[in-house]
Write a protein that holds these residues in place. Structure first.
Motif, PDB file in Angstrom:
ATOM      1  N   GLY A  50      -3.526  -6.425  -1.426  1.00  0.00           N
ATOM      2  CA  GLY A  50      -3.407  -7.467  -0.032  1.00  0.00           C
ATOM      3  C   GLY A  50      -2.600  -6.584   1.124  1.00  0.00           C
ATOM      4  N   ARG A  51      -2.416  -7.153   1.730  1.00  0.00           N
ATOM      5  CA  ARG A  51      -1.604  -7.330   3.364  1.00  0.00           C
ATOM      6  C   ARG A  51      -1.261  -6.034   3.141  1.00  0.00           C
ATOM      7  NH1 ARG A  51       0.410 -11.402   3.896  1.00  0.00           N
ATOM      8  NH2 ARG A  51      -1.068 -12.755   4.488  1.00  0.00           N
ATOM      9  N   ARG A  52       0.269  -5.459   1.911  1.00  0.00           N
ATOM     10  CA  ARG A  52       0.308  -4.415   1.346  1.00  0.00           C
ATOM     11  C   ARG A  52      -0.287  -3.097   1.426  1.00  0.00           C
ATOM     12  NH1 ARG A  52       3.250  -4.341  -4.628  1.00  0.00           N
ATOM     13  NH2 ARG A  52       0.573  -3.986  -4.947  1.00  0.00           N
TER      14      ARG A  52
ATOM     15  N   VAL B 183      -6.081 -13.274   2.131  1.00  0.00           N
ATOM     16  CA  VAL B 183      -5.074 -12.334   2.159  1.00  0.00           C
ATOM     17  C   VAL B 183      -3.960 -12.916   2.471  1.00  0.00           C
ATOM     18  CG1 VAL B 183      -4.566  -9.905   2.751  1.00  0.00           C
ATOM     19  CG2 VAL B 183      -6.311 -10.855   3.865  1.00  0.00           C
TER      20      VAL B 183
ATOM     21  N   GLY C 151      -3.015  -2.732   3.374  1.00  0.00           N
ATOM     22  CA  GLY C 151      -3.907  -2.931   4.391  1.00  0.00           C
ATOM     23  C   GLY C 151      -5.076  -3.623   4.416  1.00  0.00           C
TER      24      GLY C 151
ATOM     25  N   SER D  88      -6.011 -10.880  -3.067  1.00  0.00           N
ATOM     26  CA  SER D  88      -7.150 -11.010  -1.373  1.00  0.00           C
ATOM     27  C   SER D  88      -8.225 -12.010  -2.676  1.00  0.00           C
ATOM     28  CB  SER D  88      -7.380 -10.066  -1.323  1.00  0.00           C
ATOM     29  OG  SER D  88      -7.620  -8.669  -2.092  1.00  0.00           O
TER      30      SER D  88
ATOM     31  N   SER E 286       0.211 -11.158   0.258  1.00  0.00           N
ATOM     32  CA  SER E 286       0.546 -10.376   0.474  1.00  0.00           C
ATOM     33  C   SER E 286       0.526  -8.636  -0.309  1.00  0.00           C
ATOM     34  CB  SER E 286       2.619 -10.117  -0.035  1.00  0.00           C
ATOM     35  OG  SER E 286       3.446  -8.911  -0.321  1.00  0.00           O
ATOM     36  N   GLN E 287       0.605  -9.273  -2.178  1.00  0.00           N
ATOM     37  CA  GLN E 287       0.053  -8.783  -2.789  1.00  0.00           C
ATOM     38  C   GLN E 287      -2.119  -8.714  -3.120  1.00  0.00           C
ATOM     39  OE1 GLN E 287       2.574  -8.817  -5.931  1.00  0.00           O
ATOM     40  NE2 GLN E 287       4.677  -8.501  -4.840  1.00  0.00           N
TER      41      GLN E 287
ATOM     42  N   ARG F  66     -12.908  -0.581   4.051  1.00  0.00           N
ATOM     43  CA  ARG F  66     -11.974  -0.751   5.946  1.00  0.00           C
ATOM     44  C   ARG F  66     -13.730  -0.335   7.285  1.00  0.00           C
ATOM     45  NH1 ARG F  66      -9.122   3.747   2.854  1.00  0.00           N
ATOM     46  NH2 ARG F  66      -6.977   2.723   2.439  1.00  0.00           N
TER      47      ARG F  66
ATOM     48  N   VAL G  27      -7.860  -6.206   5.640  1.00  0.00           N
ATOM     49  CA  VAL G  27      -7.687  -7.450   6.589  1.00  0.00           C
ATOM     50  C   VAL G  27      -8.843  -8.157   6.067  1.00  0.00           C
ATOM     51  CG1 VAL G  27      -8.347  -7.870   9.140  1.00  0.00           C
ATOM     52  CG2 VAL G  27      -6.910  -5.624   7.977  1.00  0.00           C
ATOM     53  N   ASP G  28      -8.872  -9.501   6.267  1.00  0.00           N
ATOM     54  CA  ASP G  28      -9.387 -10.548   6.529  1.00  0.00           C
ATOM     55  C   ASP G  28     -10.978 -10.417   6.779  1.00  0.00           C
ATOM     56  OD1 ASP G  28     -11.092 -12.975   5.268  1.00  0.00           O
ATOM     57  OD2 ASP G  28      -9.570 -14.386   6.780  1.00  0.00           O
TER      58      ASP G  28
END
Length: 305
Positions: free
Chosen positions: A143-145, A167, A147, A172, A169-170, A266, A149-150
């Protein structure tokens, strides 16, 4: 005409058959009695008489072994033929892979291609299938932790699966390409036709808005076009298929039946050019409209008069 004598064989035969049936029925009842004494008698009977009939069971045992050996040989032969066919296919694939590798190396050397180092990935495990009858999606344990990104593209080991849509924290959420809300631009090769891959809640999403459908054939390779910056270009999506109604669909390259680990690609936005004046020169200033004819020049004699 002499009379035939009384037939004694038929009654005797009937009596013997009846006695044999009674004996077998009594033996069956004796064998079914649940009693310690009957069990001891049965064990004594087996120990006394069965070893003596081993010579009679030898042919049957040998025939059974021969049949088992023949069946095993037939299975081994079929497996051997299947392995031979698979080996031939692998040899063909190996030759094709070597040729493609050599061709790719030549093209890269000739064009001096520089691969994008920013296109890396994050691998996540599928936690659960959160899809419903009207929504196709899965949850990842990144998730966000990490990196994420939606909007980033997600693929398995073979082809494109979907995109990140939500997304935490942990975790997605990944919207699959088969979801009815999924719309991505794709390119059909080798014709180069652009199309829009539309999910319709089936395993074969549709290919819409093809400018020249007559140039598309079943089996053509379909990759992401990269239009609109939704996905990076040239990611394998699948192959063109045609349903019974003649509509063009897509056979997915990704294995949707066994989604366990997915790769989140990414992707970074393209660099914007701030100064375009050095690339595109401004037009020279001038009058707008048709040009006037040149003024007539007067001779000196005419001017003095």
């Amino acid at each position: 005409m002499a009379r035939k004598g009384y037939d004694f064989a038929t009654p005797v035969r009937r009596i013997l058959i009846g006695l044999l049936a009674l004996f077998l029925f009594a033996l069956f009842l004796f064998w079914r009695i649940d009693s310690p004494r009957a069990e001891a008698m049965r064990s004594e009977f087996v120990d006394r008489f069965v070893p003596g009939f081993e010579w009679a069971m030898t042919p049957l045992t040998q025939v059974t072994r021969m049949v088992s050996s023949l069946q095993s040989y037939a299975r081994i032969y079929e497996q051997n033929q299947e392995l031979r066919r698979e080996l031939q296919k692998m040899e063909a694939w190996k030759e094709a892979a070597v040729q493609l590798e050599q061709e790719n190396a030549k093209l890269l050397a000739q064009n001096n291609v520089r691969l994008d180092p920013s296109l890396t990935s994050i691998t996540g495990q599928v936690l659960t299938d959160s899809g419903t009858a009207f929504r196709r999606s899965v949850l990842l344990n990144v998730g966000r932790r990490d990196g994420v990104v939606d909007g980033w593209a997600v693929m398995d080991g073979l082809g494109l699966v979907g995109r990140i849509s939500g997304v935490g924290s942990q975790t997605s959420r990944v919207i699959l390409l088969t979801d009815p809300s999924s719309r991505i631009p794709v390119e059909i090769q080798p014709s180069g036709e652009d199309a829009l891959l539309t999910g319709d809640n089936s395993t074969l999403p549709t290919l819409d808005f093809i400018e020249r459908p007559e140039n598309v054939r079943p089996g053509d390779r379909v990759v992401s076009s990269g239009d609109g910056g939704v996905f990076p270009p040239d990611i394998l999506v699948g192959q063109v298929a045609q349903d019974s109604e003649g509509r063009l669909r897509l056979r997915m390259a990704a294995d949707y039946s066994g989604l366990e680990f997915l790769r989140v690609l990414r992707s970074h936005p393209a660099e914007r050019l701030e100064d375009g004046g050095a690339l595109v020169l401004p037009p020279e200033p001038g009058l707008i409209g048709p040009q006037l004819p040149p003024a007539p020049q007067l001779r000196p004699e005419t001017a003095t008069e």
